[in-house]
Design a protein around this motif. Structure first.
Motif, short mmCIF file in Angstrom:
data_model
loop_
_atom_site.label_atom_id
_atom_site.label_comp_id
_atom_site.label_asym_id
_atom_site.label_seq_id
_atom_site.Cartn_x
_atom_site.Cartn_y
_atom_site.Cartn_z
N HIS A 114 83.80 -67.47 136.50
CA HIS A 114 84.33 -67.07 135.20
C HIS A 114 85.40 -68.04 134.72
CE1 HIS A 114 87.03 -64.81 132.45
NE2 HIS A 114 85.88 -64.47 131.92
N PHE A 129 77.92 -67.19 125.05
CA PHE A 129 78.99 -66.23 125.29
C PHE A 129 79.72 -65.85 124.01
CE2 PHE A 129 78.85 -69.40 128.84
CZ PHE A 129 78.07 -68.64 129.70
N TRP A 135 83.10 -59.02 130.50
CA TRP A 135 83.22 -59.64 131.81
C TRP A 135 83.86 -58.70 132.83
CZ3 TRP A 135 80.33 -63.72 131.95
CH2 TRP A 135 80.29 -64.65 130.91
N THR A 137 85.15 -59.66 136.66
CA THR A 137 85.23 -60.76 137.62
C THR A 137 85.54 -60.22 139.02
OG1 THR A 137 87.56 -61.17 137.17
CG2 THR A 137 85.96 -62.34 135.82
#
Length: 263
Positions: A114, A129, A135, A137
């Motif tokens: 990431h 994106f 997201w 992570t």
């Protein structure tokens, strides 16, 4: 946990052989999870804008709407909103094109990967994106799986998988391990391109793998770990993203099971 093997795209840049985009669809009690997303609907509709002619020519992107993950889910009787989670092995364009087709899904990847995506490293495509993925992570972990680091990923679909660091192809590249009773399935992403790499360094594809690696020393270490795993643990089924020979025969593929998602 039924696992569907989907080919979500084709790459062909002669003289290299045709390469698959081998994604997984995992059925859980509360939804679905995808491992990688292949070439997406928006890539098919606007390839020059999304990917660009130089990369299309270099990698040999082929664009067929029927190959996209979202269309294959629909053929199986699912709805795109049933996908609660996407787990990325890494952020290369042939793995992320379908992300925008599942905008509500949480997108899991290693923290290291990431960071490279967020800093705008040149191998990643900002267009993939631009929809602002959700997201999630995953940092380093002390947990071990067959001697390898394993980062647990709890999915809204109602089960857990493991991110298994296999760095080198990219600096945050991971495999994805999913339990299957007393056995395991390990999607190794691009830790190897062709299965023959598990047994030799002399195949022509090895030169391509070295060229595409962000860190070839780490790539070779990861490949050595996979060779050990394949040799010592027959209860683990390994396969990569690009080798057409690793798809199971049609008779061995699971049938659709109902997924209760409240819709």
């Amino acid at each position: 946990m039924p696992i569907h093997h989907l080919n979500c795209g084709v790459l062909h840049a002669p003289p290299n052989p045709r390469a698959s985009c081998h994604c997984l669809l995992l059925e859980g009690p509360d939804g679905l999870a995808l491992v990688d997303t292949g070439i997406g609907l928006q890539d098919v509709a606007r390839p020059l804008e999304r990917i660009g002619q130089p990369l299309i020519d270099l990698a040999g992107f082929q664009f067929h709407e029927a190959d996209t993950a979202v269309r294959q889910l629909e053929q199986l009787g699912f709805h795109p909103a049933d996908v609660t989670d996407v787990i990325l092995t890494h952020g290369d364009p042939d793995h992320t094109g379908g992300l925008a087709d599942f905008p509500q899904a949480r997108v899991h990847l290693a923290a290291e990967e990431h960071a490279r995506v967020a800093e705008g490293h040149g191998r990643y495509l900002p267009a993939h994106f631009a929809h602002c993925p959700r997201w999630v992570t995953h940092p380093p972990s002390d947990q071990r799986w067959f001697g390898l680091e394993a980062r647990p990923v709890a999915l809204a679909a109602g089960f857990e998988v493991l991110l298994v660091p296999l760095f080198g192809h990219t600096l945050g590249h991971c495999g994805v391990a999913a339990p299957q009773g007393e056995r395991w399935t390990l999607h190794v992403g691009d830790a190897y391109y062709l299965r023959v790499e598990l047994s030799t360094d002399d195949h022509p594809v090895s030169a391509l793998a070295a060229q595409r690696a962000d860190d070839d020393v780490q790539r070779r270490r990861s490949l050595a770990r996979l060779r050990r795993l394949a040799r010592d643990h027959p209860e683990v089924e390994l396969f990569g993203y690009h080798d057409f020979t690793e798809f199971p025969p049609p008779a061995a593929r699971p049938r659709r099971q109902a997924v209760e998602t409240g819709r």
